[in-house]
Design a protein around this motif. Structure first.
Motif, PDB file in Angstrom:
ATOM      1  N   SER A   7       0.886  -1.516   0.059  1.00 32.87           N
ATOM      2  CA  SER A   7       0.474  -0.038  -0.255  1.00 32.87           C
ATOM      3  C   SER A   7       0.610   1.222   0.128  1.00 32.87           C
ATOM      4  O   SER A   7       2.272   0.783   0.403  1.00 32.87           O
ATOM      5  N   GLY A   8       0.203   2.586  -0.586  1.00 25.73           N
ATOM      6  CA  GLY A   8       0.761   3.142  -0.418  1.00 25.73           C
ATOM      7  C   GLY A   8       1.290   3.860  -1.518  1.00 25.73           C
ATOM      8  O   GLY A   8       1.941   5.521  -1.516  1.00 25.73           O
ATOM      9  N   GLY A   9       1.528   3.910  -2.486  1.00 27.31           N
ATOM     10  CA  GLY A   9       1.713   3.523  -3.999  1.00 27.31           C
ATOM     11  C   GLY A   9       0.956   5.318  -3.866  1.00 27.31           C
ATOM     12  O   GLY A   9      -0.314   5.259  -3.798  1.00 27.31           O
ATOM     13  N   GLY A  10       0.970   6.024  -5.129  1.00 25.06           N
ATOM     14  CA  GLY A  10       0.256   6.746  -5.810  1.00 25.06           C
ATOM     15  C   GLY A  10       0.837   8.272  -6.765  1.00 25.06           C
ATOM     16  O   GLY A  10       2.060   6.935  -7.446  1.00 25.06           O
ATOM     17  N   LEU A  11       0.146   9.327  -7.050  1.00 25.14           N
ATOM     18  CA  LEU A  11       0.872  10.106  -7.918  1.00 25.14           C
ATOM     19  C   LEU A  11       1.576  11.127  -7.244  1.00 25.14           C
ATOM     20  O   LEU A  11       1.381  11.785  -6.286  1.00 25.14           O
ATOM     21  N   VAL A  12       2.921  11.696  -7.552  1.00 29.48           N
ATOM     22  CA  VAL A  12       3.578  12.631  -6.489  1.00 29.48           C
ATOM     23  C   VAL A  12       4.087  13.110  -8.086  1.00 29.48           C
ATOM     24  O   VAL A  12       5.148  12.652  -8.611  1.00 29.48           O
ATOM     25  N   GLN A  13       4.314  14.664  -7.285  1.00 31.05           N
ATOM     26  CA  GLN A  13       5.706  15.291  -8.294  1.00 31.05           C
ATOM     27  C   GLN A  13       6.910  15.857  -7.848  1.00 31.05           C
ATOM     28  O   GLN A  13       6.972  14.595  -6.891  1.00 31.05           O
ATOM     29  N   THR A  14       7.520  15.324  -8.651  1.00 33.17           N
ATOM     30  CA  THR A  14       9.576  15.561  -8.744  1.00 33.17           C
ATOM     31  C   THR A  14       9.562  15.930  -7.372  1.00 33.17           C
ATOM     32  O   THR A  14       9.409  17.124  -7.127  1.00 33.17           O
ATOM     33  N   GLY A  15      10.175  15.560  -6.523  1.00 32.11           N
ATOM     34  CA  GLY A  15      10.874  16.614  -5.560  1.00 32.11           C
ATOM     35  C   GLY A  15      10.222  15.959  -4.062  1.00 32.11           C
ATOM     36  O   GLY A  15      10.518  15.851  -3.218  1.00 32.11           O
ATOM     37  N   GLY A  16       8.783  14.461  -4.658  1.00 38.94           N
ATOM     38  CA  GLY A  16       7.874  14.437  -3.532  1.00 38.94           C
ATOM     39  C   GLY A  16       8.641  13.935  -2.641  1.00 38.94           C
ATOM     40  O   GLY A  16       9.796  12.564  -2.893  1.00 38.94           O
ATOM     41  N   SER A  17       7.890  13.137  -2.199  1.00 37.75           N
ATOM     42  CA  SER A  17       7.767  11.568  -0.634  1.00 37.75           C
ATOM     43  C   SER A  17       6.457  10.908  -0.881  1.00 37.75           C
ATOM     44  O   SER A  17       5.378  11.876  -0.853  1.00 37.75           O
ATOM     45  N   GLN A 107       1.273  -8.368  -4.751  1.00 37.81           N
ATOM     46  CA  GLN A 107       0.651  -8.075  -5.776  1.00 37.81           C
ATOM     47  C   GLN A 107       1.751  -6.237  -7.126  1.00 37.81           C
ATOM     48  O   GLN A 107       1.114  -5.704  -7.587  1.00 37.81           O
ATOM     49  N   GLY A 108       2.074  -5.853  -6.327  1.00 34.58           N
ATOM     50  CA  GLY A 108       2.461  -4.885  -6.175  1.00 34.58           C
ATOM     51  C   GLY A 108       1.638  -2.731  -6.141  1.00 34.58           C
ATOM     52  O   GLY A 108       0.442  -3.723  -6.294  1.00 34.58           O
ATOM     53  N   THR A 109       2.218  -2.041  -5.990  1.00 29.72           N
ATOM     54  CA  THR A 109       1.161  -1.098  -6.075  1.00 29.72           C
ATOM     55  C   THR A 109       2.916   0.300  -7.154  1.00 29.72           C
ATOM     56  O   THR A 109       3.870   0.247  -7.341  1.00 29.72           O
ATOM     57  N   GLN A 110       1.352   0.765  -7.554  1.00 35.73           N
ATOM     58  CA  GLN A 110       2.304   1.404  -8.762  1.00 35.73           C
ATOM     59  C   GLN A 110       2.429   3.628  -8.483  1.00 35.73           C
ATOM     60  O   GLN A 110       1.604   4.098  -7.314  1.00 35.73           O
ATOM     61  N   VAL A 111       4.001   3.223  -8.400  1.00 35.99           N
ATOM     62  CA  VAL A 111       4.334   4.771  -7.690  1.00 35.99           C
ATOM     63  C   VAL A 111       4.669   5.720  -9.137  1.00 35.99           C
ATOM     64  O   VAL A 111       5.158   5.679  -9.897  1.00 35.99           O
TER      65      VAL A 111
END
Length: 115
Positions: A7-17, A107-111
């Motif tokens: 869990s915890g994947g998602g969309l983030v901007q460059t430089g984010g965490s 099963q993987g999480t998308q980052v």
């Protein structure tokens, strides 16, 4: 047998965490090692970070100084703190557990890191 759920994947901007978590269905205390791998489209699955039963960590050169792997034996989880994210970190991230001679995968999480 063990199930791993990321869990915890998602969309983030460059430089984010982002902070990824992997929950195991049973105690991880005796697991030989746990790790995070990642796989970008059209690429092979590569090791990102690993932590052994004794707490020894190993990182891919591309993430050293930015990512930190940790394990919480009480909560049966392994975490990956990812800082200073770059577009090239975009991938599906997989949790891995080594128990004896057996390998288990989540099963993987998308980052996705946007530029």
């Amino acid at each position: 047998q063990v199930q791993l759920v990321e869990s915890g994947g998602g969309l983030v901007q460059t430089g984010g965490s982002l902070r990824l978590s992997c929950a195991a269905s049973r105690s991880i205390f005796s697991f030989s090692a746990m790790a995070w791998y990642r796989q970008a489209p059209g690429e092979q699955r590569d090791l990102v970070a690993q932590i052994t039963e004794g707490g020894i960590t190993n990182y891919a050169d591309s993430v050293k100084g930015r990512f930190t792997i940790s394990r919480d034996n009480a909560k049966n989880t392994v975490n990956l703190q990812m800082n200073s994210l770059k577009p090239e970190d975009t991938a599906v991230y997989y949790c891995n557990a080594i128990i004896g001679w057996l390998n288990y995968w989540g099963q993987g999480t998308q980052v996705t890191v946007s530029s």
